[in-house]
Write a protein that holds these residues in place. Sequence first.
Motif, mmCIF file in Angstrom:
data_model
loop_
_atom_site.group_PDB
_atom_site.id
_atom_site.type_symbol
_atom_site.label_atom_id
_atom_site.label_comp_id
_atom_site.label_asym_id
_atom_site.label_seq_id
_atom_site.Cartn_x
_atom_site.Cartn_y
_atom_site.Cartn_z
ATOM 1 N N ARG A 1 1.502 -7.048 -7.566
ATOM 2 C CA ARG A 1 1.032 -7.685 -6.342
ATOM 3 C C ARG A 1 0.052 -8.802 -6.666
ATOM 4 N N GLU A 2 -0.021 -9.743 -5.762
ATOM 5 C CA GLU A 2 -1.031 -10.797 -5.803
ATOM 6 C C GLU A 2 -2.102 -10.394 -4.792
ATOM 7 N N VAL A 3 -3.254 -9.991 -5.283
ATOM 8 C CA VAL A 3 -4.278 -9.383 -4.425
ATOM 9 C C VAL A 3 -4.751 -10.337 -3.331
ATOM 10 N N PHE B 1 -4.837 -11.691 2.363
ATOM 11 C CA PHE B 1 -4.684 -12.702 3.411
ATOM 12 C C PHE B 1 -3.642 -12.274 4.444
ATOM 13 N N PHE B 2 -2.459 -11.868 3.972
ATOM 14 C CA PHE B 2 -1.393 -11.526 4.916
ATOM 15 C C PHE B 2 -1.671 -10.213 5.655
ATOM 16 N N LEU C 1 -8.845 -2.491 -0.299
ATOM 17 C CA LEU C 1 -9.071 -3.227 -1.535
ATOM 18 C C LEU C 1 -9.334 -2.299 -2.714
ATOM 19 N N TYR C 2 -10.083 -1.245 -2.477
ATOM 20 C CA TYR C 2 -10.331 -0.279 -3.546
ATOM 21 C C TYR C 2 -9.017 0.290 -4.071
ATOM 22 N N PHE C 3 -8.129 0.692 -3.166
ATOM 23 C CA PHE C 3 -6.863 1.294 -3.582
ATOM 24 C C PHE C 3 -5.896 0.275 -4.180
ATOM 25 N N VAL C 4 -5.977 -0.980 -3.744
ATOM 26 C CA VAL C 4 -5.124 -2.016 -4.334
ATOM 27 C C VAL C 4 -5.573 -2.319 -5.764
#
Length: 142
Positions: A48-50, A55-56, A101-104
């Motif tokens: 993935r691109e964080v 953003f999306f 965000l933490y999980f990503v």
Amino acid sequence: MPRVVKYIIVFVLFLILVLIRAFEDVLFYDPYLSFFENDYLYMDSPRREVAKLVFFTSLRYLLNTLVSLAILFVIFKYKGILKFSTLIYTLAYIALMTSFLYFVINPKQENYYLFFNIRRFLIQPLLLILLLPAFYYYKLNR
């Protein structure tokens, strides 16, 4: 506003929510759409691109929020409910996006189920489903 017009507006707004969901794969970048459709508990997290994902996901949350706030306003016509709902949506966004965000950034298989549910609150209008009956109950007891 006549009752029929009110129902038509609410129907159109719900239709917009359905269309956001129906065209999610075309409108939004989200590698987790196909990931969570499969047996994700036994797979590695997708590439993935964080920044693009954040953003999306934020865009989708914003669109769902604006439509949901419009639905709440059309149904209840009370600015206090709109202000309180905006506060709830803002606080929920901050809390959910922080967890998201933490999980990503730190994907672990044992956390996928929790991540799935946090992501669900961000990309689907679940807060509307919680707020509609709450405000209706409030209106009845006021």
